[in-house]
Design a protein around this motif. Structure first.
Motif, PDB file in Angstrom:
ATOM      1  N   THR A  16       0.729  -1.323   0.005  1.00  0.00           N
ATOM      2  CA  THR A  16      -0.031   0.138  -0.148  1.00  0.00           C
ATOM      3  C   THR A  16       0.863   1.501   0.110  1.00  0.00           C
ATOM      4  O   THR A  16       0.662   2.309  -0.504  1.00  0.00           O
ATOM      5  N   VAL A  17       2.004   1.329   0.545  1.00  0.00           N
ATOM      6  CA  VAL A  17       3.064   2.632   0.502  1.00  0.00           C
ATOM      7  C   VAL A  17       3.088   2.510  -0.884  1.00  0.00           C
ATOM      8  O   VAL A  17       2.617   4.367  -0.881  1.00  0.00           O
ATOM      9  N   PRO A  18       3.833   1.967  -1.525  1.00  0.00           N
ATOM     10  CA  PRO A  18       4.508   2.980  -3.045  1.00  0.00           C
ATOM     11  C   PRO A  18       2.813   2.853  -4.129  1.00  0.00           C
ATOM     12  O   PRO A  18       2.830   3.949  -4.377  1.00  0.00           O
ATOM     13  N   LYS A  19       1.853   2.326  -3.213  1.00  0.00           N
ATOM     14  CA  LYS A  19       0.614   2.423  -4.012  1.00  0.00           C
ATOM     15  C   LYS A  19       0.189   4.434  -3.409  1.00  0.00           C
ATOM     16  O   LYS A  19      -0.695   4.799  -4.555  1.00  0.00           O
ATOM     17  N   ALA A  20       0.069   4.265  -2.958  1.00  0.00           N
ATOM     18  CA  ALA A  20       0.346   5.487  -1.798  1.00  0.00           C
ATOM     19  C   ALA A  20       0.332   6.868  -2.775  1.00  0.00           C
ATOM     20  O   ALA A  20       0.369   8.090  -2.865  1.00  0.00           O
ATOM     21  N   VAL A  21       2.312   6.826  -2.670  1.00  0.00           N
ATOM     22  CA  VAL A  21       2.815   7.360  -2.994  1.00  0.00           C
ATOM     23  C   VAL A  21       2.750   7.886  -4.289  1.00  0.00           C
ATOM     24  O   VAL A  21       2.446   9.548  -5.145  1.00  0.00           O
ATOM     25  N   GLU A  22       2.728   7.239  -5.557  1.00  0.00           N
ATOM     26  CA  GLU A  22       2.262   7.314  -6.841  1.00  0.00           C
ATOM     27  C   GLU A  22       0.254   7.813  -7.248  1.00  0.00           C
ATOM     28  O   GLU A  22       0.506   8.880  -7.354  1.00  0.00           O
ATOM     29  N   ARG A  23      -0.469   7.731  -6.163  1.00  0.00           N
ATOM     30  CA  ARG A  23      -1.526   8.746  -6.458  1.00  0.00           C
ATOM     31  C   ARG A  23      -1.581   9.951  -5.613  1.00  0.00           C
ATOM     32  O   ARG A  23      -2.508  10.562  -6.389  1.00  0.00           O
ATOM     33  N   ALA A  24      -0.692   9.864  -4.616  1.00  0.00           N
ATOM     34  CA  ALA A  24      -0.518  11.261  -4.169  1.00  0.00           C
ATOM     35  C   ALA A  24       0.177  11.959  -6.006  1.00  0.00           C
ATOM     36  O   ALA A  24       0.091  12.979  -5.606  1.00  0.00           O
ATOM     37  N   GLY A 248       5.609  11.392  -0.035  1.00  0.00           N
ATOM     38  CA  GLY A 248       6.352  10.801   1.214  1.00  0.00           C
ATOM     39  C   GLY A 248       5.191  10.899   2.398  1.00  0.00           C
ATOM     40  O   GLY A 248       5.216   9.653   3.029  1.00  0.00           O
ATOM     41  N   ILE A 249       4.471  11.420   2.464  1.00  0.00           N
ATOM     42  CA  ILE A 249       3.793  11.422   3.558  1.00  0.00           C
ATOM     43  C   ILE A 249       2.636  10.729   3.659  1.00  0.00           C
ATOM     44  O   ILE A 249       2.394   9.847   4.208  1.00  0.00           O
ATOM     45  N   ALA A 250       2.005  10.731   2.536  1.00  0.00           N
ATOM     46  CA  ALA A 250       0.962   9.755   1.579  1.00  0.00           C
ATOM     47  C   ALA A 250       1.665   8.574   1.940  1.00  0.00           C
ATOM     48  O   ALA A 250       0.125   8.111   2.340  1.00  0.00           O
ATOM     49  N   GLY A 251       2.610   7.999   2.127  1.00  0.00           N
ATOM     50  CA  GLY A 251       3.360   6.301   2.098  1.00  0.00           C
ATOM     51  C   GLY A 251       3.852   6.868   2.808  1.00  0.00           C
ATOM     52  O   GLY A 251       3.405   5.532   3.633  1.00  0.00           O
ATOM     53  N   LEU A 252       3.860   7.779   3.921  1.00  0.00           N
ATOM     54  CA  LEU A 252       3.842   7.466   5.605  1.00  0.00           C
ATOM     55  C   LEU A 252       2.312   6.743   6.139  1.00  0.00           C
ATOM     56  O   LEU A 252       2.587   6.037   6.974  1.00  0.00           O
ATOM     57  N   LEU A 253       1.773   7.584   5.302  1.00  0.00           N
ATOM     58  CA  LEU A 253       0.681   7.485   6.722  1.00  0.00           C
ATOM     59  C   LEU A 253       0.064   5.274   6.315  1.00  0.00           C
ATOM     60  O   LEU A 253      -0.129   5.201   7.019  1.00  0.00           O
ATOM     61  N   GLU A 254      -0.012   4.845   4.562  1.00  0.00           N
ATOM     62  CA  GLU A 254      -0.029   3.283   5.064  1.00  0.00           C
ATOM     63  C   GLU A 254       1.117   2.734   5.934  1.00  0.00           C
ATOM     64  O   GLU A 254       0.876   1.935   6.446  1.00  0.00           O
TER      65      GLU A 254
END
Length: 382
Positions: A16-24, A248-254
């Motif tokens: 979920t972390v790289p997916k969140a980074v890409e989404r952001a 980065g923070i979007a990935g950190l959230l995940e």
């Protein structure tokens, strides 16, 4: 690759972390700078990350969670808020350069090191008790040694600081996401941590938990109080000038949600089990000096060793050639090596995460034994 350098950065991340980074990257812009959907989504993501971190680490509110570029950035804010030229500071004998260099840079700061033999929590606590006197202005202490995995008695040190009314800065770089860390229970003034280690976020992320006001390292736009030439007095804006690392923070959230879902105790215990399994294999090799807690209680998922007669860098290079990633040298912590007596040679460090397995440890031991048997490659000619 078998990755055994999680104390530097966790390489394997939840999907979920790289997916969140890409989404952001595709759907978010800068928070606090616009009322359109892309900016509002960014602001919502940052708020959710603050909220998750506040709950996990016992911060009094989301505003007490400040995003930084890394733990070093966070520590610099905390240190330069509480420590001034001429002050007297107590640190442990296991501090990282992220603590020692800012202190050294002030030149006239008086530093006392509360040292102790490796894994001896009682001796260390006794030295802190001796050194924390009325003339001490600040105590700075790592929770876990990044070199040896030594878990310091941070709860007891925090209690001493509360009792003697001395502000405390905790470096949770090697404990956040692995051991319990709680801002309000500790009574610490600040707790600094990276996002890219035990929280499984991307590099370039960090958190400073604030129990008091802080002095900004960087001043500039915050999206708030724009008519004033002074930085806002309120957190987190006071310490977050400029555009944040939204991706980065979007990935950190995940990453934080992953840690909360599995549980800190489960992750920490699993890492200790892997290191204890590794220690059994290493202790069986007479060519090694292993820096391990034999009872396993005071050691995290980090372990150092040396090969007698071999250069640490050469050992790590041989392992790398065989697809195994470890770290060799001083690990940016000469203070810890000076305390233990390994400053002249450094160590080979193995550090694990929730994604490592016993089978990977078995392979690591096999390749290490292969190196020990082939003294013809000890000079680095592979």
């Amino acid at each position: 690759m078998i990755y055994l350098d999680a104390a530097a950065t966790t390489f394997q991340k939840p999907r979920t972390v790289p997916k969140a980074v890409e989404r952001a990257f595709h759907y978010m812009t800068t928070p606090g700078r616009g009322g359109y959907p892309a900016a509002e989504l960014a602001a919502e993501t940052l708020f959710r990350c603050r909220s998750e971190a506040a709950e996990l680490f016992g911060a009094p509110s989301e505003e007490a969670v400040v995003f930084t570029a890394n733990a070093t950035h966070a520590l610099n804010i905390a240190i330069k808020t509480l420590v001034h030229p001429g002050d007297h500071v107590v640190v442990s004998g296991y501090e990282h350069n992220a603590v020692m260099r800012p202190l050294h840079g002030m030149r006239t700061v008086h530093i006392q090191k509360a040292s102790a033999h490796l894994f001896n929590r009682d001796e260390l606590l006794k030295n802190f008790e001796e050194f924390i006197t009325p003339d001490i202005d600040c105590v700075i202490c790592t929770h876990v040694s990044n070199v040896f995995g030594f878990i310091l008695p941070i709860e007891e040190i925090a209690a001493l600081c509360r009792e003697r009314k001395v502000p405390l800065i905790i470096d949770a770089s090697q404990s956040a996401g692995i051991l319990p860390v709680n801002l309000q229970k500790s009574g610490a003034a600040f707790i600094a941590m990276p996002g890219h280690k035990g929280l499984y976020g991307p590099q370039g992320t960090g958190i400073l938990l604030c129990a008091r006001e802080a002095v900004p390292l960087i001043e500039g736009g915050t999206g708030s109080m724009s008519a004033s030439m002074e930085m806002p007095e309120f957190l987190p804006d006071r310490l977050e000038a400029g555009t944040q690392n939204v991706c980065g923070i979007a990935g950190l959230l995940e990453g934080i949600q992953f840690v909360r879902k599995i549980g800190i105790h489960k992750i920490g215990n699993y890492e200790k089990e892997l290191i204890n399994f590794l220690k059994k294999g290493l202790y069986a090799l007479p060519e090694l000096i292993v820096y391990g807690a034999k009872d396993g209680r005071n050691q995290s998922g980090v372990l150092s060793f040396v090969v007698k007669g071999a250069d640490c860098e050469q050992v790590a290079a041989y392992l790398a050639k065989r697809g195994i990633a470890v770290r060799a040298g001083l690990h940016c912590a000469p203070c810890a090596h000076e305390t233990v007596g390994t400053l002249g040679c450094g160590t080979i460090r193995v550090s694990v995460s929730a994604f490592n397995t016993e089978q990977e440890i078995v392979v690591f031991l096999e390749v290490l034994k292969e190196f020990l048997m082939r003294k013809d490659v000890w000079n680095g000619d592979f």
